[in-house]
Design a protein around this motif. Structure first.
Motif, PDB file in Angstrom:
ATOM      1  N   THR A  48       0.846  -1.192   0.000  1.00  0.00           N
ATOM      2  CA  THR A  48       0.000   0.000   0.000  1.00  0.00           C
ATOM      3  C   THR A  48       0.881   1.241   0.000  1.00  0.00           C
ATOM      4  N   LEU A  49       0.519   2.237  -0.777  1.00  0.00           N
ATOM      5  CA  LEU A  49       1.196   3.532  -0.770  1.00  0.00           C
ATOM      6  C   LEU A  49       0.499   4.430   0.242  1.00  0.00           C
ATOM      7  N   GLY A  50       1.254   4.952   1.201  1.00  0.00           N
ATOM      8  CA  GLY A  50       0.699   5.854   2.203  1.00  0.00           C
ATOM      9  C   GLY A  50       1.346   7.225   2.104  1.00  0.00           C
ATOM     10  N   ILE A  51       0.532   8.272   2.071  1.00  0.00           N
ATOM     11  CA  ILE A  51       1.038   9.640   1.928  1.00  0.00           C
ATOM     12  C   ILE A  51       0.393  10.515   2.995  1.00  0.00           C
ATOM     13  N   ILE A  52       1.198  11.276   3.730  1.00  0.00           N
ATOM     14  CA  ILE A  52       0.667  12.315   4.600  1.00  0.00           C
ATOM     15  C   ILE A  52       1.021  13.655   3.971  1.00  0.00           C
ATOM     16  N   ALA A  53       0.077  14.592   4.019  1.00  0.00           N
ATOM     17  CA  ALA A  53       0.261  15.842   3.285  1.00  0.00           C
ATOM     18  C   ALA A  53      -0.616  16.932   3.871  1.00  0.00           C
ATOM     19  N   ARG A  54      -0.293  18.168   3.524  1.00  0.00           N
ATOM     20  CA  ARG A  54      -1.177  19.283   3.820  1.00  0.00           C
ATOM     21  C   ARG A  54      -2.284  19.321   2.764  1.00  0.00           C
ATOM     22  N   ALA A  55      -3.448  19.789   3.141  1.00  0.00           N
ATOM     23  CA  ALA A  55      -4.545  19.894   2.185  1.00  0.00           C
ATOM     24  C   ALA A  55      -4.158  20.788   1.021  1.00  0.00           C
ATOM     25  N   SER A  56      -3.314  21.788   1.268  1.00  0.00           N
ATOM     26  CA  SER A  56      -2.894  22.695   0.196  1.00  0.00           C
ATOM     27  C   SER A  56      -1.996  22.008  -0.820  1.00  0.00           C
ATOM     28  N   ASP A  57      -1.499  20.813  -0.487  1.00  0.00           N
ATOM     29  CA  ASP A  57      -0.637  20.066  -1.405  1.00  0.00           C
ATOM     30  C   ASP A  57      -1.411  19.022  -2.202  1.00  0.00           C
ATOM     31  N   SER A  58      -2.718  19.111  -2.216  1.00  0.00           N
ATOM     32  CA  SER A  58      -3.512  18.058  -2.855  1.00  0.00           C
ATOM     33  C   SER A  58      -3.215  17.940  -4.345  1.00  0.00           C
ATOM     34  N   ASP A  59      -2.875  19.041  -5.011  1.00  0.00           N
ATOM     35  CA  ASP A  59      -2.506  18.946  -6.433  1.00  0.00           C
ATOM     36  C   ASP A  59      -1.224  18.130  -6.593  1.00  0.00           C
ATOM     37  N   THR A  60      -0.251  18.356  -5.707  1.00  0.00           N
ATOM     38  CA  THR A  60       0.994  17.593  -5.756  1.00  0.00           C
ATOM     39  C   THR A  60       0.729  16.122  -5.496  1.00  0.00           C
ATOM     40  N   VAL A  61      -0.124  15.834  -4.513  1.00  0.00           N
ATOM     41  CA  VAL A  61      -0.458  14.451  -4.202  1.00  0.00           C
ATOM     42  C   VAL A  61      -1.148  13.787  -5.383  1.00  0.00           C
ATOM     43  N   ALA A  62      -2.045  14.515  -6.019  1.00  0.00           N
ATOM     44  CA  ALA A  62      -2.735  13.950  -7.183  1.00  0.00           C
ATOM     45  C   ALA A  62      -1.738  13.586  -8.280  1.00  0.00           C
ATOM     46  N   ALA A  63      -0.724  14.443  -8.488  1.00  0.00           N
ATOM     47  CA  ALA A  63       0.302  14.147  -9.490  1.00  0.00           C
ATOM     48  C   ALA A  63       1.134  12.936  -9.083  1.00  0.00           C
ATOM     49  N   MET A  64       1.466  12.825  -7.792  1.00  0.00           N
ATOM     50  CA  MET A  64       2.195  11.656  -7.299  1.00  0.00           C
ATOM     51  C   MET A  64       1.418  10.377  -7.583  1.00  0.00           C
ATOM     52  N   LEU A  65       0.129  10.431  -7.281  1.00  0.00           N
ATOM     53  CA  LEU A  65      -0.700   9.252  -7.467  1.00  0.00           C
ATOM     54  C   LEU A  65      -0.822   8.870  -8.934  1.00  0.00           C
ATOM     55  N   ALA A  66      -0.902   9.874  -9.794  1.00  0.00           N
ATOM     56  CA  ALA A  66      -1.001   9.577 -11.218  1.00  0.00           C
ATOM     57  C   ALA A  66       0.220   8.806 -11.690  1.00  0.00           C
ATOM     58  N   ALA A  67       1.405   9.131 -11.115  1.00  0.00           N
ATOM     59  CA  ALA A  67       2.644   8.468 -11.525  1.00  0.00           C
ATOM     60  C   ALA A  67       2.850   7.128 -10.832  1.00  0.00           C
ATOM     61  N   LEU A  68       2.435   7.025  -9.559  1.00  0.00           N
ATOM     62  CA  LEU A  68       2.799   5.866  -8.744  1.00  0.00           C
ATOM     63  C   LEU A  68       1.679   4.868  -8.523  1.00  0.00           C
ATOM     64  N   ARG A  69       0.433   5.310  -8.635  1.00  0.00           N
ATOM     65  CA  ARG A  69      -0.690   4.444  -8.268  1.00  0.00           C
ATOM     66  C   ARG A  69      -0.663   3.084  -8.962  1.00  0.00           C
ATOM     67  N   PRO A  70      -0.270   2.963 -10.256  1.00  0.00           N
ATOM     68  CA  PRO A  70      -0.299   1.642 -10.901  1.00  0.00           C
ATOM     69  C   PRO A  70       0.588   0.587 -10.235  1.00  0.00           C
ATOM     70  N   THR A  71       1.609   1.015  -9.488  1.00  0.00           N
ATOM     71  CA  THR A  71       2.515   0.063  -8.853  1.00  0.00           C
ATOM     72  C   THR A  71       1.910  -0.553  -7.595  1.00  0.00           C
ATOM     73  N   PHE A  72       0.948   0.129  -6.992  1.00  0.00           N
ATOM     74  CA  PHE A  72       0.461  -0.246  -5.668  1.00  0.00           C
ATOM     75  C   PHE A  72      -0.974  -0.760  -5.727  1.00  0.00           C
TER      76      PHE A  72
END
Length: 292
Positions: free
Chosen positions: A93-117
């Motif tokens: 499982t991929l786990g990410i902790i973040a600020r709500a203001s970083d949600s765009d960055t998190v969305a980009a991370m997930l777009a790149a990494l989600r297929p692996t997990f």
């Protein structure tokens, strides 16, 4: 406590600190060498040859250090000895902790990494509701919101409570490199075989795009979901040493700038006395070299 001395970088983990024992021993991975004047490339190949069945000459490996070295060299224990690992799909499982203001960055991370997990969990220090957060949920990502409250361990434990099996924890300024992503499957399988529940990963700090001297900056970020973290800052899993290991295939890339390095030291010190770690700050601001 053993005196630690600075020397050449370890050919297994890249650390430059050594216990001053009868044989100098790497303070990170446990490799003991006959002396600190060695050819790193030749010594690494000698260790590889030893793991494949050859002699142990000019170095020593206790059991935990042997596993650290083998995994760093992409080898796992099989019925007939240490052999090259076979890639396998990770059950992680991929786990990410973040600020709500970083949600765009998190969305980009997930777009790149989600297929692996198999699963992804995001815990936001804020509220759920903006378009980027909703987009994460639409992709099957589990998102929850909870105030950080100055406690990084508690926030990671919220990810842990929602997960099953192995979890790779990342912050928004971190990315696993391809070597680490490709090794997750066989590393966690090998860890399960050995009864381990927390693995320390190398983190490569890139300050203004330049690798810093703080290497390998071990972070225990690959953990079983039943493990809990402790420490408001510089959090670590609460597990016995014998149930941990280093997993030195690949690394987490950590990108930050000089201003962030200086600011975070002050913030961390305010959160917990001693957490500012001036030695880490100095190493982060010093470029990496093969010698320091």
């Amino acid at each position: 406590m053993d005196e630690a001395i600075t020397g050449p970088r370890c050919p297994i983990c890249g650390n430059d600190r050594w216990h001053a024992r009868p044989l100098p021993e790497c303070t990170h991975c446990g490799l003991a060498v006959a002396g600190l004047r060695f050819d790193a490339v030749a010594l690494r190949e000698a260790i590889r040859a030893h793991l494949a069945g050859g002699p142990m000459t000019g170095f020593m490996l206790e059991p935990h250090a042997r596993r650290n070295a083998a995994w760093a060299l992409g080898m796992v224990w099989q019925a007939d000895g240490w052999r090259p690992a076979t890639p396998r799909s990770p059950d992680v499982t991929l786990g990410i902790i973040a600020r709500a203001s970083d949600s765009d960055t998190v969305a980009a991370m997930l777009a790149a990494l989600r297929p692996t997990f198999l699963k992804a969990i995001v815990v936001l220090d804020g509220t759920i509701g903006d378009a980027a957060t909703l987009a994460m949920q639409a992709r099957g990502v589990q998102v929850m919101a909870h105030p950080l409250g100055g406690d990084f361990a508690a926030q990671r434990n919220r990810v842990q409570a929602l997960a099953d099996g192995w979890v790779l924890h990342l912050d928004t300024d971190e990315r696993p490199d391809d070597a680490l992503l490709g090794a997750l499957g066989w590393l966690t399988a090998a860890a399960d075989r050995d009864g381990l529940c927390a693995l320390g990963l190398a983190r490569r700090n890139l300050v203004d795009g330049v690798q810093s001297a703080l290497w390998p900056d071990i972070q225990y970020r690959l953990v079983r979901s039943n493990v809990r973290f402790a420490g408001r800052v510089h959090e670590r899993p609460e597990v016995p040493f014998e149930r941990t290991s280093l997993a030195l295939t690949g690394a987490i890339d950590h990108r930050l700038d000089r201003a962030r390095v200086l600011a975070r030291s002050k913030v961390y010190e305010a959160m917990s006395a001693g957490a500012g770690r001036p030695g880490d700050e100095a190493a982060l601001l010093r470029p990496f070299t093969a010698a320091t």
